[in-house]
Write a protein that holds these residues in place. Structure first.
Motif, PDB file in Angstrom:
ATOM      1  N   VAL B 102       0.830  -1.204   0.000  1.00 57.42           N
ATOM      2  CA  VAL B 102       0.000   0.000   0.000  1.00 57.42           C
ATOM      3  C   VAL B 102       0.865   1.254   0.000  1.00 57.42           C
ATOM      4  O   VAL B 102       1.830   1.357   0.763  1.00 57.42           O
ATOM      5  N   SER B 103       0.541   2.186  -0.883  1.00 56.09           N
ATOM      6  CA  SER B 103       1.194   3.501  -0.884  1.00 56.09           C
ATOM      7  C   SER B 103       0.105   4.560  -0.752  1.00 56.09           C
ATOM      8  O   SER B 103      -1.045   4.325  -1.139  1.00 56.09           O
ATOM      9  N   PRO B 104       0.445   5.729  -0.189  1.00 57.82           N
ATOM     10  CA  PRO B 104      -0.586   6.756   0.014  1.00 57.82           C
ATOM     11  C   PRO B 104      -1.217   7.195  -1.307  1.00 57.82           C
ATOM     12  O   PRO B 104      -0.547   7.249  -2.340  1.00 57.82           O
ATOM     13  N   TRP B 105      -2.511   7.528  -1.244  1.00 61.11           N
ATOM     14  CA  TRP B 105      -3.218   8.065  -2.402  1.00 61.11           C
ATOM     15  C   TRP B 105      -2.496   9.318  -2.894  1.00 61.11           C
ATOM     16  O   TRP B 105      -2.113  10.176  -2.103  1.00 61.11           O
ATOM     17  N   THR B 109       3.405   3.887  -6.349  1.00 58.70           N
ATOM     18  CA  THR B 109       3.829   2.667  -5.655  1.00 58.70           C
ATOM     19  C   THR B 109       5.346   2.675  -5.575  1.00 58.70           C
ATOM     20  O   THR B 109       6.025   2.894  -6.580  1.00 58.70           O
ATOM     21  N   SER B 110       5.859   2.419  -4.400  1.00 58.46           N
ATOM     22  CA  SER B 110       7.305   2.443  -4.189  1.00 58.46           C
ATOM     23  C   SER B 110       7.944   1.134  -4.652  1.00 58.46           C
ATOM     24  O   SER B 110       7.558   0.048  -4.193  1.00 58.46           O
ATOM     25  N   SER B 135      -8.377   6.944 -10.134  1.00 58.89           N
ATOM     26  CA  SER B 135      -8.949   7.588  -8.946  1.00 58.89           C
ATOM     27  C   SER B 135      -8.042   8.676  -8.382  1.00 58.89           C
ATOM     28  O   SER B 135      -8.500   9.530  -7.632  1.00 58.89           O
ATOM     29  N   THR B 136      -6.750   8.662  -8.716  1.00 55.09           N
ATOM     30  CA  THR B 136      -5.823   9.636  -8.115  1.00 55.09           C
ATOM     31  C   THR B 136      -5.051  10.459  -9.139  1.00 55.09           C
ATOM     32  O   THR B 136      -4.427  11.456  -8.785  1.00 55.09           O
ATOM     33  N   GLY B 326     -13.486   7.431  -3.385  1.00 52.78           N
ATOM     34  CA  GLY B 326     -12.821   6.834  -2.216  1.00 52.78           C
ATOM     35  C   GLY B 326     -12.260   7.894  -1.286  1.00 52.78           C
ATOM     36  O   GLY B 326     -12.966   8.848  -0.921  1.00 52.78           O
ATOM     37  N   GLU B 327     -10.996   7.762  -0.902  1.00 43.59           N
ATOM     38  CA  GLU B 327     -10.360   8.716   0.022  1.00 43.59           C
ATOM     39  C   GLU B 327     -10.397  10.145  -0.505  1.00 43.59           C
ATOM     40  O   GLU B 327     -10.283  11.102   0.263  1.00 43.59           O
TER      41      GLU B 327
END
Lengths: 360, 360
Positions: B102-105, B109-110, B135-136, B326-327
């Protein structure tokens, strides 16, 4: 004049080509409500969960089985053609146990055989069968089969791909719990959309599953948030907006003609086709007691080359008729009189073209 | 100018409305071959199994997971938005074991996080991630993520729904084993079709499964008999003929423009939109280092009413922009510059309309 897609009228093609709206646009959402109401009209149902699946009839089939069948559930599948066999395959892939009730191709599923299977398997959850077998031209007696299933407290799943709007179908009166159809048969819409309808009893089963539906795309518990009556139109997947314009228009055409008039038209033109083909010496593979008017399965005469006749019809007359499928491959032709294809002009054209190819 | 469907050009709508041919008609089969070749062109792949799924991108996603994941298979899913989360849901429904990275919105992706997860889970079969997170507005570094996956002998599944034809995508060079896209984003076709492509390694895995694919409709072992290069065009399900006319035309338009020119156009108009929106005092939610040109995610200024602005844009200017998901719900707008929507005129229109609604 094959087994579908049937002819799509210019009116439906024009609707299809309207500018694409967003799937959450207020104007589009108004159209969705009308699509639901018109589907309830053609299915003869009050089922709240009546809507189009965003994919062809095979996905509609899978939506019914994947939502209602859980691992180890027992499902009796009546098989008298290709599509009953496909139902069985769906049961197995959902982890269910399929019990087959097999009847010969070209005949109806026997109510007695279903009754016997239900007595032998009292733990059956679902009875599934095809109303109009597109591979054989047989109409199964949906009313009787459902009544027997209900006497044994089973849910019913009925394939109405080819029957919807072509012959009588009464989802509520016949106690059908889940049904799927196709856009490209007697609705004469473009292929790619599958009308489905679920009874409240079926919805209750879906909402109380022990395991999640194995398909995210077809999970009715999620789809209902977008398509459900009075739903918030929450995004699930991007709806095929243009195809929905088209099915809206084709449903409207059935409504304007009147559903019972549409059934009547199919019956009347079928009779003219029968008269003409019999006068050419051709015979039908299915008894007239349970023959589908919209899908005419004709025996290929001895010594006639199946593929050569079909390709000559296409080349000389621009006329497509269908080949046999499965056990009937090479033995029959399948002549569709579905929806917009079901006109007197087409009946005359088909008789004349077959006469020319076979007898000249 | 939402996150898709993008504007469909009159040329594609006209193709869509051509008379419906049978899905086994020789003329239609010729078009199928061209669709496959054009899809190979836009995906930058030689993959034989490159074809359209007869349903929206969500079904394309399911086709990739349902065919490649068997029960208990371990799949690392990189999540930095809604669609990574949907991938995880697919893994679970296929009976697989999902390991989340999981990476922040709003961030990428790391690669280090993926590397660490692979070291912790050496029995991983598949690495899955989203190339362009709709979405982001984030572009993940597909080339690097795939390279790491390959160093650990994993298959890769990459969501290219929003990236295809909008930013550089190299299916073969980047070692992507399975990918699915959408018709209604940068291809600017009508929604409802999902281009997919599988490498030979992926096909080999699909052909040698221990268990059947749980979806009959999406089973590539069956579909290949109709769609496969040089296949006999054996009937599986009725292809959505008219939608395939449309995607053929939209792919042809990308080919005529030139794929690299299309990427360039998206980049150039994006920069004009950035300049204009920043001059209005608006800021972007994503760093310019990995921002998607085709999906601009803009922070909603403090005190501004999200829904009121979007509905005023629609009412006064006929302009749709997307809400946050979402977020990001209520925090951002999503402005699409995809395919046919990506024009200088639309950029100017969007800047002027937002200016009018926010500042007047």
């Amino acid at each position: 004049m094959g087994p579908g897609p049937s002819d799509v009228s210019p009116r439906v093609l024009n609707a299809l080509a309207r500018p694409t709206l967003g799937h959450l646009d207020p104007q589009f959402i108004g159209l969705m409500d009308e699509v639901g109401d018109l589907m309830r009209y053609v299915f003869r149902t009050k089922n709240t969960l009546t809507m189009p699946i965003s994919a062809p009839g095979s996905a509609g089939m899978e939506a019914c089985f994947a939502n209602l069948v859980e691992p180890n559930d027992k499902v009796i599948v009546c098989i008298n053609g290709v599509f009953g066999g496909r139902m069985k395959e769906n049961v197995i892939r959902c982890g269910g146990v399929a019990v087959e009730v097999v009847s010969p191709w070209g005949t109806q599923t026997s109510p007695e055989a279903l009754e016997a299977a239900l007595k032998q398997h009292p733990d059956t959850k679902i009875v599934a069968f095809v109303h109009a077998e597109t591979s054989t031209g047989v109409r199964n007696d949906a009313e009787t089969l459902c009544r027997i299933a209900k006497q044994h407290n089973c849910l019913t799943i009925v394939d109405t791909v080819t029957s919807l709007a072509g012959v009588q179908l009464e989802v509520d009166d016949w106690q059908i719990d889940a049904t799927y159809s196709g856009s490209q048969k007697c609705l004469s819409c473009v292929p790619g959309i599958s009308p489905v309808s679920f009874s409240d009893a079926a919805v209750n089963v879906i909402q109380n599953r022990k395991t999640p539906v194995q398909s995210w795309f077809l999970d009715m518990n999620l789809i209902v948030g977008y398509w459900g009556k009075g739903a918030k139109r929450a995004y699930h997947h991007t709806a095929p907006v243009n195809s929905l314009y088209a099915i809206h228009e084709s449903l409207l055409m059935v409504h304007q003609e009147g559903l019972e008039n549409a059934w009547q038209r199919h019956a009347a033109h079928h009779q003219k086709l029968v008269n003409g083909l019999e006068s050419l010496g051709l015979s039908f593979a299915v008894s007239q007691d349970y023959r589908l008017p919209q899908l005419n399965v004709v025996n290929i005469p001895d010594g006639v080359d199946d593929a050569a006749v079909r390709s000559e019809l296409l080349r000389r007359f621009g006329l497509e008729i269908g080949a046999g499928l499965g056990e009937f491959a090479g033995k029959v032709w399948r002549i569709g009189l579905m929806g917009s294809t079901c006109t007197e002009k087409n009946v005359q054209h088909c008789i004349a073209a077959l006469d020319a190819v076979l007898n000249n």
